[in-house]
Scaffold this motif. Structure first.
Motif, PDB file in Angstrom:
ATOM      1  N   VAL A  33       1.440  73.493  34.172  1.00  0.00           N
ATOM      2  CA  VAL A  33       2.854  73.529  34.574  1.00  0.00           C
ATOM      3  C   VAL A  33       3.677  74.481  33.700  1.00  0.00           C
ATOM      4  N   GLY A  34       3.012  75.277  32.877  1.00  0.00           N
ATOM      5  CA  GLY A  34       3.729  76.264  32.076  1.00  0.00           C
ATOM      6  C   GLY A  34       4.347  75.719  30.813  1.00  0.00           C
ATOM      7  N   LEU A  35       3.828  74.587  30.325  1.00  0.00           N
ATOM      8  CA  LEU A  35       4.376  73.967  29.119  1.00  0.00           C
ATOM      9  C   LEU A  35       3.294  73.811  28.054  1.00  0.00           C
ATOM     10  N   ALA A  36       2.352  74.737  28.004  1.00  0.00           N
ATOM     11  CA  ALA A  36       1.197  74.608  27.115  1.00  0.00           C
ATOM     12  C   ALA A  36       1.604  74.441  25.663  1.00  0.00           C
ATOM     13  N   GLY A  37       2.705  75.072  25.257  1.00  0.00           N
ATOM     14  CA  GLY A  37       3.127  74.993  23.865  1.00  0.00           C
ATOM     15  C   GLY A  37       3.482  73.595  23.408  1.00  0.00           C
ATOM     16  N   TYR A  38       3.800  72.700  24.354  1.00  0.00           N
ATOM     17  CA  TYR A  38       4.174  71.337  23.996  1.00  0.00           C
ATOM     18  C   TYR A  38       2.970  70.433  23.763  1.00  0.00           C
ATOM     19  N   VAL A  52      -3.798  60.919  31.076  1.00  0.00           N
ATOM     20  CA  VAL A  52      -4.019  62.240  31.664  1.00  0.00           C
ATOM     21  C   VAL A  52      -4.369  63.229  30.559  1.00  0.00           C
ATOM     22  N   ASP A  53      -5.181  64.219  30.880  1.00  0.00           N
ATOM     23  CA  ASP A  53      -5.491  65.282  29.935  1.00  0.00           C
ATOM     24  C   ASP A  53      -4.213  66.085  29.704  1.00  0.00           C
ATOM     25  N   ARG A  54      -3.515  65.775  28.617  1.00  0.00           N
ATOM     26  CA  ARG A  54      -2.201  66.361  28.367  1.00  0.00           C
ATOM     27  C   ARG A  54      -2.268  67.876  28.262  1.00  0.00           C
ATOM     28  N   GLU A  55      -3.230  68.377  27.509  1.00  0.00           N
ATOM     29  CA  GLU A  55      -3.313  69.824  27.307  1.00  0.00           C
ATOM     30  C   GLU A  55      -3.518  70.556  28.623  1.00  0.00           C
ATOM     31  N   ALA A  56      -4.425  70.030  29.462  1.00  0.00           N
ATOM     32  CA  ALA A  56      -4.715  70.691  30.736  1.00  0.00           C
ATOM     33  C   ALA A  56      -3.500  70.661  31.661  1.00  0.00           C
ATOM     34  N   ILE A  82      10.316  70.735  34.910  1.00  0.00           N
ATOM     35  CA  ILE A  82      10.721  71.150  33.567  1.00  0.00           C
ATOM     36  C   ILE A  82      10.088  72.495  33.229  1.00  0.00           C
ATOM     37  N   GLY A  83       8.822  72.671  33.632  1.00  0.00           N
ATOM     38  CA  GLY A  83       8.158  73.949  33.409  1.00  0.00           C
ATOM     39  C   GLY A  83       8.871  75.101  34.090  1.00  0.00           C
ATOM     40  N   ARG A  84       9.381  74.874  35.279  1.00  0.00           N
ATOM     41  CA  ARG A  84      10.122  75.924  35.979  1.00  0.00           C
ATOM     42  C   ARG A  84      11.430  76.244  35.251  1.00  0.00           C
ATOM     43  N   LEU A  85      12.107  75.221  34.737  1.00  0.00           N
ATOM     44  CA  LEU A  85      13.336  75.462  33.981  1.00  0.00           C
ATOM     45  C   LEU A  85      13.030  76.273  32.719  1.00  0.00           C
ATOM     46  N   ALA A  86      11.950  75.901  32.035  1.00  0.00           N
ATOM     47  CA  ALA A  86      11.603  76.583  30.791  1.00  0.00           C
ATOM     48  C   ALA A  86      11.244  78.043  31.031  1.00  0.00           C
ATOM     49  N   LEU A  94       8.003  65.860  37.674  1.00  0.00           N
ATOM     50  CA  LEU A  94       9.061  66.137  36.701  1.00  0.00           C
ATOM     51  C   LEU A  94       8.602  67.148  35.659  1.00  0.00           C
ATOM     52  N   LEU A  95       7.350  67.049  35.201  1.00  0.00           N
ATOM     53  CA  LEU A  95       6.836  68.048  34.262  1.00  0.00           C
ATOM     54  C   LEU A  95       6.798  69.426  34.905  1.00  0.00           C
ATOM     55  N   TRP A  96       6.394  69.480  36.154  1.00  0.00           N
ATOM     56  CA  TRP A  96       6.384  70.756  36.880  1.00  0.00           C
ATOM     57  C   TRP A  96       7.787  71.346  36.937  1.00  0.00           C
TER      58      TRP A  96
END
Length: 294
Positions: free
Chosen positions: A152-157, A143-147, A35-39, A31-33
């Motif tokens: 998945v292209g959501l580093a800003g979050y 999970v290592d959230r930052e990594a 969301i990253g594609r949508l963003a 799901l994070l992946w």
């Protein structure tokens, strides 16, 4: 499912496979992946489903690197079984019966992704922030959230400040050793003077040889993807410790101005407020959503 509450409810109640009393990470990582594609979409498109082979090539390595240590890498399972969330569509193959094999998905040209309604909701900045925060806090706490978010292209979050804007960012920039948001120094001086360098969270002042020290913290960061405004209503005066804790989601602020520990939900402090400082509750809500407390 065309409201933010519906989407968040579905994410909160996401059913995951349990093995040795541990929930699988396959669905929330997928799901994070997605969301990253949508963003990352440059422009809105109705065709946001992804073909199986692309899905396998992109999601498979994420499941290998961020899934449970002894978990098999089986991207076909979230591809297929996320349908039960009510957020996910699969097209090109009969959706009744047992899980199809990878070769069957390839032969059918199967595609999957968020439903149109869910995608429309998650294109909204607040809903996306709420979803990312909820998934990380509820389903991927170890999970290592930052990594993961970077992958998945959501580093800003990964922080309240967000990523620094590039050349096309909405925040003006000045050239230093790197590009960074060009903050209004007058606002920084104003917020510090207003509170006399007293931290709005703990009420303490950091003393230095030359006087006192505090930091101006944006509630909704200037950087991508938050793109918050550089305004007094989006600023706090904090000591360095509480600035870091606020930026890294260790603390959050309720609507009644209580400051809570994110790890326990316990009240830690009451936010100190100057009569001339009007804080925009929308920014507070946005930060709370990033903390998984939307």
């Amino acid at each position: 499912m065309n409201s933010g509450d519906d989407v968040l409810g579905a994410l909160r109640n996401l059913k995951t496979h349990i093995k040795d009393r541990r929930p699988s990470r396959h669905k929330p990582i997928t799901l994070l992946w997605a969301i990253g594609r949508l963003a990352a979409e440059q422009e809105r498109t109705e065709d946001h489903l992804v073909g199986w082979q692309t899905f396998r090539d992109e999601v498979g390595p994420l499941l290998r690197d961020f899934g449970l240590p002894d978990s098999s890498v089986t991207p076909q399972y979230p591809f297929w079984h996320l349908r039960s969330s009510g957020l996910w569509d699969v097209e090109g193959i009969e959706t009744r019966g047992s899980t199809p094999t990878p070769s069957q998905l390839t032969a059918a040209g199967a595609r999957a992704g968020f439903s149109k309604d869910a995608a429309d909701v998650l294109r909204r900045s607040l809903a996306r922030a709420e979803a990312v925060g909820l998934i990380c806090s509820t389903h991927l706490p170890d999970v290592d959230r930052e990594a993961l978010l970077e992958r998945v292209g959501l580093a800003g979050y990964a922080s309240a400040s967000g990523e620094l804007p590039g050349r096309d960012g909405s925040v003006p920039r000045r050239r230093h050793t790197s590009f960074r948001p060009d903050r209004d120094s007058r606002l920084v001086r104003e917020i510090k003077k207003m509170y006399r360098h007293v931290c709005q969270v703990c009420g303490e002042r950091v003393e230095t040889r030359d006087g006192h020290y505090s930091e101006a913290a944006h509630i909704r960061g200037l950087g991508r993807p938050h793109r918050g405004p550089d305004q007094l209503s989006n600023l706090l005066c904090l000591c360095p410790n509480h600035h870091i804790e606020f930026d890294k989601f260790a603390i959050y602020i309720e609507e009644d101005w209580t400051v809570r520990r994110n790890s326990t939900g316990a009240v830690a402090h009451e936010l100190k407020l100057h009569a001339g400082h009007v804080i925009d509750q929308d920014h507070i809500r946005y930060h709370r959503a990033l903390c998984g407390r939307g």
